[in-house]
Design a protein around this motif. Structure first.
Motif, PDB file in Angstrom:
ATOM      1  N   PHE A  98      51.616  52.161  29.462  1.00  0.00           N
ATOM      2  CA  PHE A  98      51.093  51.101  29.469  1.00  0.00           C
ATOM      3  C   PHE A  98      51.804  50.363  31.097  1.00  0.00           C
ATOM      4  CE2 PHE A  98      53.182  46.118  29.945  1.00  0.00           C
ATOM      5  CZ  PHE A  98      51.725  45.923  29.615  1.00  0.00           C
ATOM      6  N   PRO A  99      52.448  50.622  31.879  1.00  0.00           N
ATOM      7  CA  PRO A  99      52.372  50.176  33.001  1.00  0.00           C
ATOM      8  C   PRO A  99      51.144  50.695  34.010  1.00  0.00           C
ATOM      9  CG  PRO A  99      54.648  51.096  33.342  1.00  0.00           C
ATOM     10  CD  PRO A  99      53.871  50.977  31.627  1.00  0.00           C
ATOM     11  N   PHE A 100      50.640  52.165  33.428  1.00  0.00           N
ATOM     12  CA  PHE A 100      49.620  53.169  33.655  1.00  0.00           C
ATOM     13  C   PHE A 100      48.236  52.078  33.622  1.00  0.00           C
ATOM     14  CE2 PHE A 100      46.114  55.785  33.285  1.00  0.00           C
ATOM     15  CZ  PHE A 100      45.600  56.180  33.972  1.00  0.00           C
ATOM     16  N   GLN A 101      47.932  51.409  32.803  1.00  0.00           N
ATOM     17  CA  GLN A 101      47.183  50.937  32.014  1.00  0.00           C
ATOM     18  C   GLN A 101      47.216  49.725  33.224  1.00  0.00           C
ATOM     19  OE1 GLN A 101      47.191  51.072  27.733  1.00  0.00           O
ATOM     20  NE2 GLN A 101      45.849  52.190  27.924  1.00  0.00           N
ATOM     21  N   LEU A 102      48.558  48.715  33.090  1.00  0.00           N
ATOM     22  CA  LEU A 102      48.083  47.340  33.926  1.00  0.00           C
ATOM     23  C   LEU A 102      48.233  47.456  34.682  1.00  0.00           C
ATOM     24  CD1 LEU A 102      49.165  44.684  33.610  1.00  0.00           C
ATOM     25  CD2 LEU A 102      51.248  45.089  34.411  1.00  0.00           C
ATOM     26  N   ILE A 103      48.196  48.819  35.611  1.00  0.00           N
ATOM     27  CA  ILE A 103      47.811  49.263  37.560  1.00  0.00           C
ATOM     28  C   ILE A 103      46.731  49.376  37.187  1.00  0.00           C
ATOM     29  CG2 ILE A 103      47.828  50.957  39.401  1.00  0.00           C
ATOM     30  CD1 ILE A 103      51.254  51.455  38.186  1.00  0.00           C
ATOM     31  N   CYS A 104      46.173  49.776  35.960  1.00  0.00           N
ATOM     32  CA  CYS A 104      44.490  50.503  36.375  1.00  0.00           C
ATOM     33  C   CYS A 104      43.497  49.115  35.822  1.00  0.00           C
ATOM     34  CB  CYS A 104      44.473  51.320  34.827  1.00  0.00           C
ATOM     35  SG  CYS A 104      44.397  53.242  35.486  1.00  0.00           S
ATOM     36  N   PHE A 105      43.680  47.907  34.778  1.00  0.00           N
ATOM     37  CA  PHE A 105      43.498  46.470  34.663  1.00  0.00           C
ATOM     38  C   PHE A 105      43.585  46.130  35.780  1.00  0.00           C
ATOM     39  CE2 PHE A 105      44.166  42.455  34.105  1.00  0.00           C
ATOM     40  CZ  PHE A 105      42.435  42.132  33.652  1.00  0.00           C
ATOM     41  N   VAL A 106      44.637  46.028  36.930  1.00  0.00           N
ATOM     42  CA  VAL A 106      44.954  45.194  37.905  1.00  0.00           C
ATOM     43  C   VAL A 106      43.720  45.208  39.334  1.00  0.00           C
ATOM     44  CG1 VAL A 106      45.874  44.347  40.274  1.00  0.00           C
ATOM     45  CG2 VAL A 106      47.497  43.806  37.727  1.00  0.00           C
ATOM     46  N   ALA A 107      43.775  46.802  39.285  1.00  0.00           N
ATOM     47  CA  ALA A 107      43.014  47.182  40.313  1.00  0.00           C
ATOM     48  C   ALA A 107      41.364  47.395  39.643  1.00  0.00           C
ATOM     49  CB  ALA A 107      42.935  48.282  40.171  1.00  0.00           C
ATOM     50  N   VAL A 108      40.894  46.773  38.329  1.00  0.00           N
ATOM     51  CA  VAL A 108      39.338  47.043  38.576  1.00  0.00           C
ATOM     52  C   VAL A 108      39.422  45.067  38.175  1.00  0.00           C
ATOM     53  CG1 VAL A 108      37.948  46.954  36.385  1.00  0.00           C
ATOM     54  CG2 VAL A 108      39.182  49.189  36.479  1.00  0.00           C
ATOM     55  N   PHE A 109      40.571  44.462  37.695  1.00  0.00           N
ATOM     56  CA  PHE A 109      40.403  42.827  38.113  1.00  0.00           C
ATOM     57  C   PHE A 109      39.987  42.748  39.155  1.00  0.00           C
ATOM     58  CE2 PHE A 109      41.756  38.681  38.553  1.00  0.00           C
ATOM     59  CZ  PHE A 109      40.380  38.367  37.445  1.00  0.00           C
ATOM     60  N   SER A 110      41.072  43.125  40.159  1.00  0.00           N
ATOM     61  CA  SER A 110      41.142  43.211  41.166  1.00  0.00           C
ATOM     62  C   SER A 110      39.885  43.675  42.563  1.00  0.00           C
ATOM     63  CB  SER A 110      41.699  43.976  42.607  1.00  0.00           C
ATOM     64  OG  SER A 110      43.533  43.299  41.777  1.00  0.00           O
ATOM     65  N   TYR A 111      38.788  44.853  41.655  1.00  0.00           N
ATOM     66  CA  TYR A 111      37.948  45.331  42.775  1.00  0.00           C
ATOM     67  C   TYR A 111      36.418  44.473  41.976  1.00  0.00           C
ATOM     68  CZ  TYR A 111      39.914  49.124  44.024  1.00  0.00           C
ATOM     69  OH  TYR A 111      41.562  50.376  44.431  1.00  0.00           O
ATOM     70  N   ILE A 112      36.785  44.060  40.945  1.00  0.00           N
ATOM     71  CA  ILE A 112      35.770  43.029  40.318  1.00  0.00           C
ATOM     72  C   ILE A 112      35.883  41.647  41.521  1.00  0.00           C
ATOM     73  CG2 ILE A 112      34.901  41.183  38.454  1.00  0.00           C
ATOM     74  CD1 ILE A 112      35.883  43.430  36.302  1.00  0.00           C
ATOM     75  N   VAL A 113      36.442  40.753  41.867  1.00  0.00           N
ATOM     76  CA  VAL A 113      36.677  40.122  41.745  1.00  0.00           C
ATOM     77  C   VAL A 113      36.266  39.875  43.572  1.00  0.00           C
ATOM     78  CG1 VAL A 113      38.756  37.788  43.061  1.00  0.00           C
ATOM     79  CG2 VAL A 113      38.542  38.456  40.543  1.00  0.00           C
ATOM     80  N   TRP A 114      36.702  40.771  44.057  1.00  0.00           N
ATOM     81  CA  TRP A 114      36.523  41.432  45.677  1.00  0.00           C
ATOM     82  C   TRP A 114      34.799  41.631  45.896  1.00  0.00           C
ATOM     83  CZ3 TRP A 114      38.286  46.103  48.114  1.00  0.00           C
ATOM     84  CH2 TRP A 114      38.112  46.393  49.464  1.00  0.00           C
ATOM     85  N   GLY A 115      34.515  42.207  44.919  1.00  0.00           N
ATOM     86  CA  GLY A 115      33.157  42.705  44.577  1.00  0.00           C
ATOM     87  C   GLY A 115      32.373  41.406  44.713  1.00  0.00           C
ATOM     88  N   ILE A 116      32.734  40.495  43.342  1.00  0.00           N
ATOM     89  CA  ILE A 116      31.607  39.492  43.379  1.00  0.00           C
ATOM     90  C   ILE A 116      31.878  38.669  45.031  1.00  0.00           C
ATOM     91  CG2 ILE A 116      31.501  36.644  42.585  1.00  0.00           C
ATOM     92  CD1 ILE A 116      32.411  38.736  39.025  1.00  0.00           C
ATOM     93  N   GLN A 117      33.222  38.077  45.550  1.00  0.00           N
ATOM     94  CA  GLN A 117      33.283  37.683  46.279  1.00  0.00           C
ATOM     95  C   GLN A 117      32.336  38.144  47.654  1.00  0.00           C
ATOM     96  OE1 GLN A 117      37.506  37.748  47.806  1.00  0.00           O
ATOM     97  NE2 GLN A 117      36.869  36.027  49.595  1.00  0.00           N
ATOM     98  N   ILE A 118      32.433  39.232  48.020  1.00  0.00           N
ATOM     99  CA  ILE A 118      31.419  40.215  48.914  1.00  0.00           C
ATOM    100  C   ILE A 118      30.337  39.532  48.267  1.00  0.00           C
ATOM    101  CG2 ILE A 118      30.527  41.916  49.915  1.00  0.00           C
ATOM    102  CD1 ILE A 118      33.654  43.197  49.449  1.00  0.00           C
ATOM    103  N   LEU A 119      29.670  39.747  47.679  1.00  0.00           N
ATOM    104  CA  LEU A 119      27.838  39.633  46.808  1.00  0.00           C
ATOM    105  C   LEU A 119      27.671  38.357  47.212  1.00  0.00           C
ATOM    106  CD1 LEU A 119      25.806  41.473  46.002  1.00  0.00           C
ATOM    107  CD2 LEU A 119      26.681  40.574  44.228  1.00  0.00           C
TER     108      LEU A 119
END
Length: 122
Positions: A98-119
């Motif tokens: 669960f912590p592994f998947q939570l860290i992965c989710f937070v990372a993926v979500f952060s990258y999506i938000v960051w990518g949209i912000q840059i784009l």
């Protein structure tokens, strides 16, 4: 039947199809960007920003960002369920997975938000 809510589509077939579709999109995007760079050997900042000012390039890039997110989530979920399973860690596997998947989710979500912000940001 046990339903696991941490995978993306709740079906192995759909996850498999999503992996393949996202891989095709990422391959097409890589070929496009690579081809553009090769066709413009003296590429400067003005040309690069001009390329990304076009709406279709931004949409294609957003599709690539979402494809990276989906592809990585399915891959990391598969790793978590295959290698962080109960046989390897006993009944404590949920405490590891669960912590592994939570860290992965937070990372993926952060990258999506960051990518949209840059784009799409100013």
């Amino acid at each position: 039947m046990v339903t696991n809510i941490t995978n993306l589509s709740r079906s192995g077939l759909y996850d498999w199809m999503l992996q393949r579709l996202s891989a095709i999109i990422l391959a097409a995007y890589t070929l496009f960007i690579g081809g553009y760079v090769l066709m413009n050997p003296g590429l400067d900042f003005q040309q690069w920003t001009g390329l990304f000012e076009q709406t279709w390039v931004r949409v294609f890039t957003l599709l690539a960002i979402l494809s990276i997110a989906a592809h990585s989530w399915v891959g990391m979920w598969t790793i978590a369920t295959d290698y962080l399973n109960a046989r390897a860690f006993g009944s404590k596997s949920v405490l590891i997975r669960f912590p592994f998947q939570l860290i992965c989710f937070v990372a993926v979500f952060s990258y999506i938000v960051w990518g949209i912000q840059i784009l799409w940001g100013n």
